[in-house]
Design an enzyme around this catalytic site. Sequence first.
Site, PDB file in Angstrom:
ATOM      1  N   ASP A  88      -8.081  -5.094   7.118  1.00  0.00           N
ATOM      2  CA  ASP A  88      -7.160  -6.029   6.837  1.00  0.00           C
ATOM      3  C   ASP A  88      -6.344  -6.404   8.239  1.00  0.00           C
ATOM      4  O   ASP A  88      -5.356  -5.709   8.699  1.00  0.00           O
ATOM      5  CB  ASP A  88      -5.515  -4.948   5.908  1.00  0.00           C
ATOM      6  CG  ASP A  88      -4.897  -5.759   5.458  1.00  0.00           C
ATOM      7  OD1 ASP A  88      -5.034  -7.348   5.172  1.00  0.00           O
ATOM      8  OD2 ASP A  88      -3.568  -5.219   5.842  1.00  0.00           O
ATOM      9  N   GLU A 128       0.670  -1.219  -0.130  1.00  0.00           N
ATOM     10  CA  GLU A 128      -0.342   0.223   0.035  1.00  0.00           C
ATOM     11  C   GLU A 128       0.934   0.908   0.058  1.00  0.00           C
ATOM     12  O   GLU A 128       0.307   2.048  -0.185  1.00  0.00           O
ATOM     13  CB  GLU A 128      -1.051  -0.212   0.918  1.00  0.00           C
ATOM     14  CG  GLU A 128      -1.227   1.293   1.893  1.00  0.00           C
ATOM     15  CD  GLU A 128      -3.119   1.320   0.269  1.00  0.00           C
ATOM     16  OE1 GLU A 128      -3.324  -0.520  -0.265  1.00  0.00           O
ATOM     17  OE2 GLU A 128      -3.369   2.076   0.402  1.00  0.00           O
TER      18      GLU A 128
END
Lengths: 200, 336
Positions: free
Chosen positions: A119, A11
């Site tokens: 997540d 990310e």
Amino acid sequence: MSAKVLSKGAEAYLLEATFLSRPVVIKERRPKLYRIIQIDSALRRERTLSEARLLSAAKQAGVLCPLVQFVDCQRMRIFEEKLDGKLLSSASPAVRSKNAKVAGVLLGRLHSAGIYHGDYTTANLMLCKKGLYVIDFGLSERSLRFEDYATDLLLYKKAVTEKEFAAFLSGYKKVNPNVQAVVRQLCDIESRGRYVSRSQ
Amino acid sequence: MSLNVLAIESSAHTLGMSVARQSGGKIEILSNCSAKYPSLKEGYIPRKLAEFHAKNTRALLEETVSKAGIKFSDLDFVAYTRGPGMGHCLSVGADIARALGSALSVPAIGVNHALAHAEIVRYLSGAKDPIVVYVSGGNTQILCLEAGRYHVLGETLDMGIGNFLDMLGRSLSLSPPDAVGVLKLAAQPDCKYVPMPYVVKGMSVSYSGMLTYAQKMARAGAARKQDICYSAQETAFAALCEATERALLLKQKKEIVLCGGNGRNRRLSQMLGLVASENGARLCLAADEYLGDNAAMIALTALLMAGKDAPKKDADLGVVQDLRMDSEPVYWIRKK
């Protein structure tokens, strides 16, 4: 300000620097070349802002997480307090199962506060002196849907052993009164997976 | 000592047959023939597909064997697709395998279709320990080798990426009414991006919400068809790439295998190529004929399963519509 790259995640880049004479971790969402710029910049901006907001919301819900010090909306950077600890994913199995229940409590608190993590795995839990910290709210959102809560549970379930997940659930149960509805949703999601045996 | 296999693939719209040979540990594909049911507005009706397969069996069988330059008597065994797929279609392949097996007095074995998609690209590209991105009509999965099996790290939570694009093409009445039609429009030079719902959950993706959104947008005339196609395709692929990048970094792998029919989409392979190069990994590809449904992948996987000797007769020559890739041991791969 000089910054050192700590790691490169899927990310964002994690950098280490000093900000206002304090050690900080900078989470920088650099452009992804594989997606078109319209998708890329919207996603990076949305996620940076929402992550910063949710980090402080999580703190208010009684969940240990890094303190936000500054948000840079030009380069999509969040400056966070630097934690000194060890990721649960790299801890020994014994330490992992000892902390499974706490991991459940923390997620239960987040869900009770209307936050889903997005997540929630052992790679985003850090064992520090003050206790277990939840990190990386990059995919978190405000949500009141059991579906979203159940998705968090499912991801954790896939990442740990059955025994650890049982301990995790017992912790979750303690702080989240909606546990039954969430677990029911979890079974529902699992049965939706393609080509899963549907004998229930 | 060499082994010859004839394989039949009939899980969906394509009837495929292939002959492959293993000798001295090397596998060579001698022929790879197919007949594909046309893409129509009404979609695929399983019974009609099965009739098509049955009708084309005889001619395709002779073509496959003669192109391979062998005789029927040279075959050591027969393989067919056990599943996953549509029951009507799978049954045709299983019937052919049973009939051939008993006519030639050779064993027949069933092969997992999904596993074969991954194995042919892995084998041909020489990948050792990859993240596998399997994209076809019904399947969208991200996998890696773990404990002697392909382990599913992430997958679509509702529809496969191919079905998503096919249904979009159908509801926009494109020509052809499927993913190819979407690709054609999305490649127009003046496409504009319109925001679409983007869903990644962990390493899984979801496409049904975007389909509904795109259909509503088209009905309301809120955007041009080509803009919808371009935006939907970019968004769907970006989500898949993001999930793949996560898997790659989580598992610390250095290879990405792209397999399945939608692997032929050049935009998708370009994007995955960027994911790979950004992370110091290699994108492993194979020729188009080995990406869509084909029998060469069944033949190759059957030879990998067999090893040195012709396999024993398979006790169960049935079909399993909902066979999963992670249920299959891949004992022929030795990591490291």
